[in-house]
Write an enzyme that holds these catalytic residues in place. Structure first.
Site, PDB file in Angstrom:
ATOM      1  N   HIS A 268       0.813  -1.208   0.000  1.00  0.00           N
ATOM      2  CA  HIS A 268       0.000   0.000   0.000  1.00  0.00           C
ATOM      3  C   HIS A 268       0.854   1.269   0.000  1.00  0.00           C
ATOM      4  O   HIS A 268       0.484   2.272  -0.597  1.00  0.00           O
ATOM      5  CB  HIS A 268      -0.922  -0.017   1.225  1.00  0.00           C
TER       6      HIS A 268
ATOM      7  N   HIS B 259     -10.209   2.789  -0.579  1.00  0.00           N
ATOM      8  CA  HIS B 259     -10.377   2.323   0.802  1.00  0.00           C
ATOM      9  C   HIS B 259     -11.179   1.033   0.762  1.00  0.00           C
ATOM     10  O   HIS B 259     -12.189   0.877   1.453  1.00  0.00           O
ATOM     11  CB  HIS B 259     -11.055   3.392   1.662  1.00  0.00           C
TER      12      HIS B 259
END
Length: 732
Positions: free
Chosen positions: A49, A95
């Site tokens: 990420h 998200h």
């Protein structure tokens, strides 16, 4: 020598998402065993990420520069010049994992995070969009996810006070175990007052701003870099909790502080919280950072150094401050009811030193935390070229009217009004075109200019042929911006894929990147920011490749634009770009015949440019005010959507196989409607521009008529279109 607080075991290393060879690299870099806090720091900085370790090689191939680009990828958001000393600042970010675990807070904090990315650059947010994907409607978890995610997006964005001007919502079985929540935000700033995250100067205060630190979100970035399995519920504490009212105060305090000249560098505390923000600020400025965690404002007692460094509590910023402005800066934040604490100092050591309760809990080479993160050249396999399906080999519908009604009134074709009416689309008073058209439009406050926004991707195309799917995602957004009359400026991407360690998944990623890169280059539509979300898999089942593209366009005059509706009876209807013929990977094939196969329609980028340029010229000169691009569902769905917006019907005639003509998804096409006295001149101008144009019919009446093929009431189409979503959410 730093004392070891917790024994580092292979199990602990694995639980932090680090491979054995990556841990060996850590030992080599620091020359000793890391502390537990240091292991957490490496885990945060080296996960997928934050480090983009599987995608970095390919992201470097994307075009990121252009005459209007002021800041490209690498900062919190991209910045593009819009003239008159102004710039638009924008980015899209995912998200996904948090939203599947805890839909309301996952989606809400996704919105909060992307808004901070924009205003940390010195921009006031003026528009938001979202791209949402869920599993099959009848999957037991889907309705719960839709309800929670939409509530979270609206709850945060509405409270913060930013209009949601566009987006997309789609359903497919591949998202049963991994919904996608991609949030976009754009803001306006003075082009000469952009704030960056690069720290400058030695011995300067490092200041913590905003809300207090808690235990929510600890390990969130690492969680977002892993597949899901049966332990998913155990990951709930890794989801952040948002407070939009605190964020609104943080926005106002930051913008007020930026006007004082106090800010040298500023960084949002997003993924990996204090760790990532401090390391990125120091490393980008070739400086060291020393932090004292005893000075960090905490809302929970007895927080460990590990928890403070990895907390992803929301509404927080980190800043390097001019010392002489300290009192003025503190007064601003106290006025807004926010914490202001000097928690560290910049150094010339190139070390990242963290102190807690009198001990040094981390002492690491700051540049190597980022620069030495693993970078993989993952093996990938070339996707198989799917067959091109001939229209003659694809069945026609038994009832064309029923087929069209189904396409506009099912899960993926119906109105999204139920969704966007839960969002505030008008706040700030500058919204000129709200959700439901080709692109959202806002007026640039205090001017006559407009900004346009669109987000799109067709995952069916991307799984069938990643290269063509990547091209089409860019071209579709470019086309949406063009269809309202705006000049497409630049794009942001949100690349959602499965496990990159699988060569076939990595092949999808590579193919899409190649297609995106070629389209952005040819269409002069650079990628200025973005996000990669990998490991979107549950029990080894990957999502469809979903490289969402968000685009921004500029209208010289916000009042001179087109919209996707018929405005009057008796107008001529013209199709720019040729006739429908391609049914492979189409909405018709999927939703009417239950087949997902065949090659997607190819994208001729040079033809896209010619056609789009001509359409913008028609709109800019005021000759055409009704324009709609042809995409999913083909000409039939485009016409139905134009009819349903105003209730004005149309009568048209098509050539060739009717199902291909009506439902073929051949690319680069637009429907135009205008006063009939302009018809000959417009057709002649199209010929001169080397663009195919066909006069297919006339607006009028209350029915959509395709001669010899179908006759359907616009009111019936609209009822089907409007009712699916509210009926579904009501349990009907």
């Amino acid at each position: 020598m730093i004392p070891n607080d917790i024994k580092i075991t292979p199990e602990l290393i694995q639980s932090h998402g680090l491979k054995p060879d990556e841990y060996d690299r850590i030992l080599e870099l620091i020359g000793r065993e890391p502390t537990f806090t240091e292991l957490g720091i490496f885990s945060a900085m080296w996960n997928e990420h934050c480090s983009y370790k599987s995608s970095k090689k390919w992201l470097k191939t994307l075009p990121t520069t252009g005459p209007r680009v002021l800041v490209g990828p690498g900062e919190n958001a991209g910045v593009v010049d819009i003239g008159d000393g102004q710039a638009v600042v924008f980015k899209m970010e995912s998200h996904n994992h948090p939203s599947y675990i805890e839909p309301y807070q996952g989606a809400a904090t996704g919105v909060g995070g992307i808004l901070r990315d924009v205003f940390t650059m010195g921009a006031r947010p003026v528009a938001a969009m979202n791209a949402l994907r869920f599993g099959e409607p009848d999957h037991p978890r889907t309705k719960h996810l839709v309800s929670g995610v939409v509530s979270g997006v609206g709850g945060y964005g509405n409270s913060f006070g930013v209009p949601t001007v566009g987006g997309e919502v789609e359903f497919h079985a591949s998202y049963n175990g991994n919904c996608l929540v991609n949030a976009f935000a754009a803001g306006l700033a003075d082009s000469d007052k952009i704030f960056l995250a690069k720290a400058e100067g030695v011995g300067l205060p490092v200041v913590y701003l905003g809300a207090k630190t808690g235990r929510d979100g600890v390990g969130g970035a690492t969680m977002a870099s892993a597949e899901f399995d049966d332990t998913i519920e155990e990951k709930r504490p890794t989801v952040q909790v948002g407070d939009p009212f605190t964020e609104k105060c943080l926005l106002e305090a930051c913008l007020e502080l930026m006007k004082t000249g106090a800010v040298i560098a500023i960084q949002d505390m997003g993924a990996a919280g204090l760790t990532c923000s401090a390391v990125e600020m120091g490393a980008s400025g070739d400086l060291g950072i020393e932090l004292d965690l005893d000075k960090v404002p905490c809302r929970e007692e007895n927080m460990s150094a590990y928890e403070m460094m990895l907390s992803e509590s929301q509404e927080r910023m980190l800043m390097v401050l001019r010392p002489e402005k300290e009192a003025e800066a503190e007064a601003i934040f106290k006025k807004w009811g926010l914490d202001f604490a000097i928690v560290g100092v910049t150094t010339d050591t190139l070390r990242f030193i963290v102190k807690h309760q009198g001990d040094i809990v981390a002492d690491l080479p700051i540049k190597k935390l980022g620069d030495e993160a693993p970078e993989y050249d993952r093996p990938w396999v070339q996707w198989e070229q799917p067959p091109v399906l001939k229209a003659a080999d694809i069945a026609e519908p038994d009832d064309y009217a029923k087929a069209l009604t189904t396409l506009v009134g099912n899960a993926n074709g119906s109105s999204r009004r139920w969704v966007y009416e839960q969002y505030d689309t008008l706040i700030q008073g500058n919204s000129a075109a709200t959700p439901g058209g080709d692109a959202g439009v806002i007026r640039v406050d205090g001017t006559n200019k407009g900004l346009t926004f669109s987000v799109d991707v067709n995952p069916r195309y991307c799984v069938a042929d990643p290269y063509e799917g990547g091209k089409q995602a860019v071209a579709e957004v470019w086309r949406n911006l063009t269809a309202v009359g705006s000049e497409p400026l630049a794009a942001t991407d949100n690349l959602n894929f499965g496990n990159p360690e699988k060569p076939e998944i990595m092949g999808q990623f590579v193919g899409c990147i190649k297609g995106i890169g070629e389209a952005c280059s040819t269409l002069e539509f650079p990628i200025v920011s973005g996000n990669v979300s990998l490991y979107n898999e549950t029990h080894g089942e990957a999502i469809l490749p979903t490289p969402a593209i968000g685009g921004v366009g500029l209208l010289p005059l916000v009042s001179v634009r087109a919209s996707a509706d018929f405005k009057a009876e008796g107008q001529a209807i013209v199709v720019i770009g040729g006739k429908g013929s391609h049914l492979g990977a189409s909405q018709y094939l999927c939703d009417i015949l239950g087949r997902e196969e065949g090659a997607p329609p190819p994208v001729d980028l040079e033809a896209e440019k010619r056609r789009g340029t001509l359409v913008r010229q028609f709109i800019g000169s005021g000759r055409v005010t009704s324009v709609h691009d042809i995409s999913s569902g083909g000409l039939g769905v485009a016409l139905a959507e134009m009819c349903m917006k105003t209730g004005i019907g149309a009568t048209i005639k098509v050539d060739g196989p009717a199902h291909a003509a009506l439902f073929g998804e051949d690319q680069g096409r637009y429907v135009l409607a205008f006063d009939p006295e302009r018809l000959d001149a417009i057709l002649e101008d199209a010929i001169d521009a080397g663009v195919e144009a066909h006069h297919i019919g006339t607006t009028g009446g209350t029915e959509l008529v395709v001669e010899g093929v179908l006759n359907v009431s616009v009111a019936n189409l609209k009822a089907a279109h409007e009712n699916w979503f509210p009926n579904y959410m009501a349990g009907a």
